[in-house]
Design a protein around this motif. Structure first.
Motif, PDB file in Angstrom:
ATOM      1  N   TYR A   1       2.337  -2.641   5.891  1.00  0.00           N
ATOM      2  CA  TYR A   1       3.449  -1.822   5.430  1.00  0.00           C
ATOM      3  C   TYR A   1       3.464  -0.492   6.171  1.00  0.00           C
ATOM      4  O   TYR A   1       2.496  -0.108   6.844  1.00  0.00           O
ATOM      5  CB  TYR A   1       3.344  -1.564   3.918  1.00  0.00           C
ATOM      6  CG  TYR A   1       2.238  -0.608   3.528  1.00  0.00           C
ATOM      7  CD1 TYR A   1       2.474   0.774   3.478  1.00  0.00           C
ATOM      8  CD2 TYR A   1       0.969  -1.067   3.226  1.00  0.00           C
ATOM      9  CE1 TYR A   1       1.468   1.654   3.140  1.00  0.00           C
ATOM     10  CE2 TYR A   1      -0.043  -0.196   2.869  1.00  0.00           C
ATOM     11  CZ  TYR A   1       0.205   1.168   2.838  1.00  0.00           C
ATOM     12  OH  TYR A   1      -0.791   2.041   2.515  1.00  0.00           O
TER      13      TYR A   1
ATOM     14  N   ASP B   1       5.441   3.593   5.407  1.00  0.00           N
ATOM     15  CA  ASP B   1       6.278   4.394   4.521  1.00  0.00           C
ATOM     16  C   ASP B   1       7.279   5.227   5.326  1.00  0.00           C
ATOM     17  O   ASP B   1       6.991   5.663   6.448  1.00  0.00           O
ATOM     18  CB  ASP B   1       5.426   5.325   3.664  1.00  0.00           C
ATOM     19  CG  ASP B   1       4.572   4.564   2.661  1.00  0.00           C
ATOM     20  OD1 ASP B   1       4.938   3.434   2.315  1.00  0.00           O
ATOM     21  OD2 ASP B   1       3.541   5.109   2.238  1.00  0.00           O
TER      22      ASP B   1
ATOM     23  N   SER C   1      13.685  -0.569  10.266  1.00  0.00           N
ATOM     24  CA  SER C   1      12.815  -1.741  10.363  1.00  0.00           C
ATOM     25  C   SER C   1      12.401  -1.998  11.809  1.00  0.00           C
ATOM     26  O   SER C   1      11.222  -2.263  12.101  1.00  0.00           O
ATOM     27  CB  SER C   1      13.518  -2.979   9.806  1.00  0.00           C
ATOM     28  OG  SER C   1      13.761  -2.860   8.429  1.00  0.00           O
TER      29      SER C   1
ATOM     30  N   PRO D   1       0.474   0.455  11.388  1.00  0.00           N
ATOM     31  CA  PRO D   1       0.657   0.170   9.960  1.00  0.00           C
ATOM     32  C   PRO D   1       0.094   1.269   9.079  1.00  0.00           C
ATOM     33  O   PRO D   1      -0.743   2.077   9.517  1.00  0.00           O
ATOM     34  CB  PRO D   1      -0.109  -1.147   9.765  1.00  0.00           C
ATOM     35  CG  PRO D   1      -1.132  -1.150  10.860  1.00  0.00           C
ATOM     36  CD  PRO D   1      -0.486  -0.455  12.029  1.00  0.00           C
ATOM     37  N   SER D   2       0.573   1.306   7.848  1.00  0.00           N
ATOM     38  CA  SER D   2       0.085   2.242   6.817  1.00  0.00           C
ATOM     39  C   SER D   2       0.276   3.697   7.229  1.00  0.00           C
ATOM     40  O   SER D   2      -0.543   4.559   6.896  1.00  0.00           O
ATOM     41  CB  SER D   2      -1.392   1.970   6.503  1.00  0.00           C
ATOM     42  OG  SER D   2      -1.600   0.623   6.173  1.00  0.00           O
TER      43      SER D   2
ATOM     44  N   ARG E   1       9.028   2.205   1.059  1.00  0.00           N
ATOM     45  CA  ARG E   1       7.959   1.461   1.730  1.00  0.00           C
ATOM     46  C   ARG E   1       8.543   0.183   2.316  1.00  0.00           C
ATOM     47  O   ARG E   1       9.215  -0.576   1.632  1.00  0.00           O
ATOM     48  CB  ARG E   1       6.816   1.140   0.771  1.00  0.00           C
ATOM     49  CG  ARG E   1       5.706   0.270   1.382  1.00  0.00           C
ATOM     50  CD  ARG E   1       4.425   0.345   0.573  1.00  0.00           C
ATOM     51  NE  ARG E   1       3.833   1.678   0.667  1.00  0.00           N
ATOM     52  CZ  ARG E   1       2.709   2.042   0.039  1.00  0.00           C
ATOM     53  NH1 ARG E   1       2.091   1.178  -0.747  1.00  0.00           N
ATOM     54  NH2 ARG E   1       2.238   3.261   0.172  1.00  0.00           N
ATOM     55  N   TRP E   2       8.262  -0.029   3.602  1.00  0.00           N
ATOM     56  CA  TRP E   2       8.712  -1.223   4.320  1.00  0.00           C
ATOM     57  C   TRP E   2       7.535  -2.145   4.554  1.00  0.00           C
ATOM     58  O   TRP E   2       6.470  -1.712   5.011  1.00  0.00           O
ATOM     59  CB  TRP E   2       9.328  -0.816   5.652  1.00  0.00           C
ATOM     60  CG  TRP E   2       9.592  -1.949   6.599  1.00  0.00           C
ATOM     61  CD1 TRP E   2      10.698  -2.752   6.626  1.00  0.00           C
ATOM     62  CD2 TRP E   2       8.751  -2.404   7.666  1.00  0.00           C
ATOM     63  NE1 TRP E   2      10.603  -3.678   7.644  1.00  0.00           N
ATOM     64  CE2 TRP E   2       9.405  -3.480   8.296  1.00  0.00           C
ATOM     65  CE3 TRP E   2       7.506  -1.998   8.150  1.00  0.00           C
ATOM     66  CZ2 TRP E   2       8.863  -4.155   9.381  1.00  0.00           C
ATOM     67  CZ3 TRP E   2       6.947  -2.669   9.222  1.00  0.00           C
ATOM     68  CH2 TRP E   2       7.623  -3.737   9.826  1.00  0.00           C
ATOM     69  N   PHE E   3       7.706  -3.419   4.224  1.00  0.00           N
ATOM     70  CA  PHE E   3       6.687  -4.417   4.495  1.00  0.00           C
ATOM     71  C   PHE E   3       7.110  -5.262   5.689  1.00  0.00           C
ATOM     72  O   PHE E   3       8.308  -5.482   5.915  1.00  0.00           O
ATOM     73  CB  PHE E   3       6.474  -5.314   3.269  1.00  0.00           C
ATOM     74  CG  PHE E   3       5.856  -4.592   2.106  1.00  0.00           C
ATOM     75  CD1 PHE E   3       4.486  -4.478   1.993  1.00  0.00           C
ATOM     76  CD2 PHE E   3       6.663  -4.020   1.132  1.00  0.00           C
ATOM     77  CE1 PHE E   3       3.916  -3.813   0.918  1.00  0.00           C
ATOM     78  CE2 PHE E   3       6.106  -3.356   0.051  1.00  0.00           C
ATOM     79  CZ  PHE E   3       4.721  -3.242  -0.055  1.00  0.00           C
ATOM     80  N   ASP E   4       6.132  -5.758   6.433  1.00  0.00           N
ATOM     81  CA  ASP E   4       6.471  -6.492   7.653  1.00  0.00           C
ATOM     82  C   ASP E   4       7.079  -7.859   7.389  1.00  0.00           C
ATOM     83  O   ASP E   4       7.448  -8.576   8.333  1.00  0.00           O
ATOM     84  CB  ASP E   4       5.264  -6.604   8.584  1.00  0.00           C
ATOM     85  CG  ASP E   4       4.109  -7.384   7.976  1.00  0.00           C
ATOM     86  OD1 ASP E   4       4.257  -7.889   6.844  1.00  0.00           O
ATOM     87  OD2 ASP E   4       3.050  -7.474   8.634  1.00  0.00           O
TER      88      ASP E   4
ATOM     89  N   ARG F   1      10.638  -6.768   3.360  1.00  0.00           N
ATOM     90  CA  ARG F   1      10.902  -6.258   2.013  1.00  0.00           C
ATOM     91  C   ARG F   1      10.825  -4.732   1.993  1.00  0.00           C
ATOM     92  O   ARG F   1       9.965  -4.131   2.613  1.00  0.00           O
ATOM     93  CB  ARG F   1       9.875  -6.850   1.044  1.00  0.00           C
ATOM     94  CG  ARG F   1      10.020  -6.406  -0.401  1.00  0.00           C
ATOM     95  CD  ARG F   1       9.129  -7.273  -1.288  1.00  0.00           C
ATOM     96  NE  ARG F   1       9.073  -6.781  -2.655  1.00  0.00           N
ATOM     97  CZ  ARG F   1       8.028  -6.156  -3.185  1.00  0.00           C
ATOM     98  NH1 ARG F   1       6.943  -5.956  -2.459  1.00  0.00           N
ATOM     99  NH2 ARG F   1       8.047  -5.742  -4.430  1.00  0.00           N
ATOM    100  N   TRP F   2      11.745  -4.122   1.239  1.00  0.00           N
ATOM    101  CA  TRP F   2      11.759  -2.678   1.018  1.00  0.00           C
ATOM    102  C   TRP F   2      11.544  -2.399  -0.468  1.00  0.00           C
ATOM    103  O   TRP F   2      12.078  -3.105  -1.314  1.00  0.00           O
ATOM    104  CB  TRP F   2      13.100  -2.068   1.419  1.00  0.00           C
ATOM    105  CG  TRP F   2      13.366  -1.991   2.885  1.00  0.00           C
ATOM    106  CD1 TRP F   2      14.009  -2.923   3.655  1.00  0.00           C
ATOM    107  CD2 TRP F   2      13.018  -0.913   3.751  1.00  0.00           C
ATOM    108  NE1 TRP F   2      14.097  -2.486   4.949  1.00  0.00           N
ATOM    109  CE2 TRP F   2      13.493  -1.261   5.042  1.00  0.00           C
ATOM    110  CE3 TRP F   2      12.359   0.304   3.576  1.00  0.00           C
ATOM    111  CZ2 TRP F   2      13.332  -0.431   6.150  1.00  0.00           C
ATOM    112  CZ3 TRP F   2      12.190   1.136   4.678  1.00  0.00           C
ATOM    113  CH2 TRP F   2      12.673   0.770   5.947  1.00  0.00           C
TER     114      TRP F   2
END
Length: 213
Positions: free
Chosen positions: A4, A6, A138, A146-147, A188-191, A194-195
């Protein structure tokens, strides 16, 4: 768990268009007012201790000026993302809000009630704006570590639109969202695409005794 990153969406400080009550998007690129410049300095103090790794910005001057103090003190070069630009207001770009209100235009009244179903003539719908903002972020975040935390300087309708897309809300819900100058929204964006929204005490304000040079 997917990786993820931020993103703190930040609206620009007060611009000359805000002070004049005028729409500004494609044909007019006003700077910040003196008050807006102070807001930009205050934003930098608020985020001084935040773990900012990247800064991105709308190409418009008011957004770039807003993020400049933070970029300076953190020694981070902002990356311009064209799709963080303000909503395209079509035929209303550059017009005074009061003039459009006084004209009693059915198109304008319909837009105020539902900016998704009734976009400005020749302009964008609110969800279109939100989707292009999230897509641009994105794509940028896929290239980042990441992170990490990215600060993104953008515009009120861009933030509203992004929020509506994430929540899968209806266009009229935009009337219940207020984004003040330098208002902030943490995502927060996940790879996996998903937001999510994050409620977090991100900022550690240091309003006094802070050297921004």
């Amino acid at each position: 768990m997917p990786a993820y990153a931020d993103v703190l969406l930040v609206r620009h400080g007060e611009s000359e268009a805000n002070a004049a009550g005028r729409f500004a998007c494609r044909t007019w690129d006003p700077p910040l007012t003196a008050s807006g410049s102070l807001e930009a300095e205050r934003l930098a103090r608020q985020l001084l201790n935040a773990p900012v790794r990247y800064i991105v910005t709308s190409p418009l001057l008011r957004a770039r000026q807003t993020i400049a103090p933070l970029a300076r003190i953190l020694h981070i070069d902002p990356v311009v993302l064209e799709d963080l630009a303000e909503v395209d207001l079509g035929q209303w770009d550059g017009h005074r809000l009061k003039d459009l209100e006084n004209a009693n235009s059915p198109a304008f009244q319909a837009w105020r009630q539902d900016p998704e179903s009734n976009p400005p003539p020749g302009g964008e719908s609110i969800m279109t704006v939100g989707q292009r903002v999230l897509t641009a972020l994105s794509q940028f975040l896929q290239t980042c570590e990441p992170s990490t935390l990215t600060v993104a300087a953008t515009h009120a309708d861009c933030i509203k639109g992004a929020l509506l897309v994430i929540l899968d809300a209806h266009g009229p819900a935009a009337r219940h969202i207020w984004v003040p100058n330098t208002g902030q929204l943490l995502l927060r964006w996940f790879d996996n695409g998903r937001w999510v929204l994050i409620f977090s005490p991100l900022c550690n304000a240091r309003e006094e005794g802070c050297d921004l040079d």
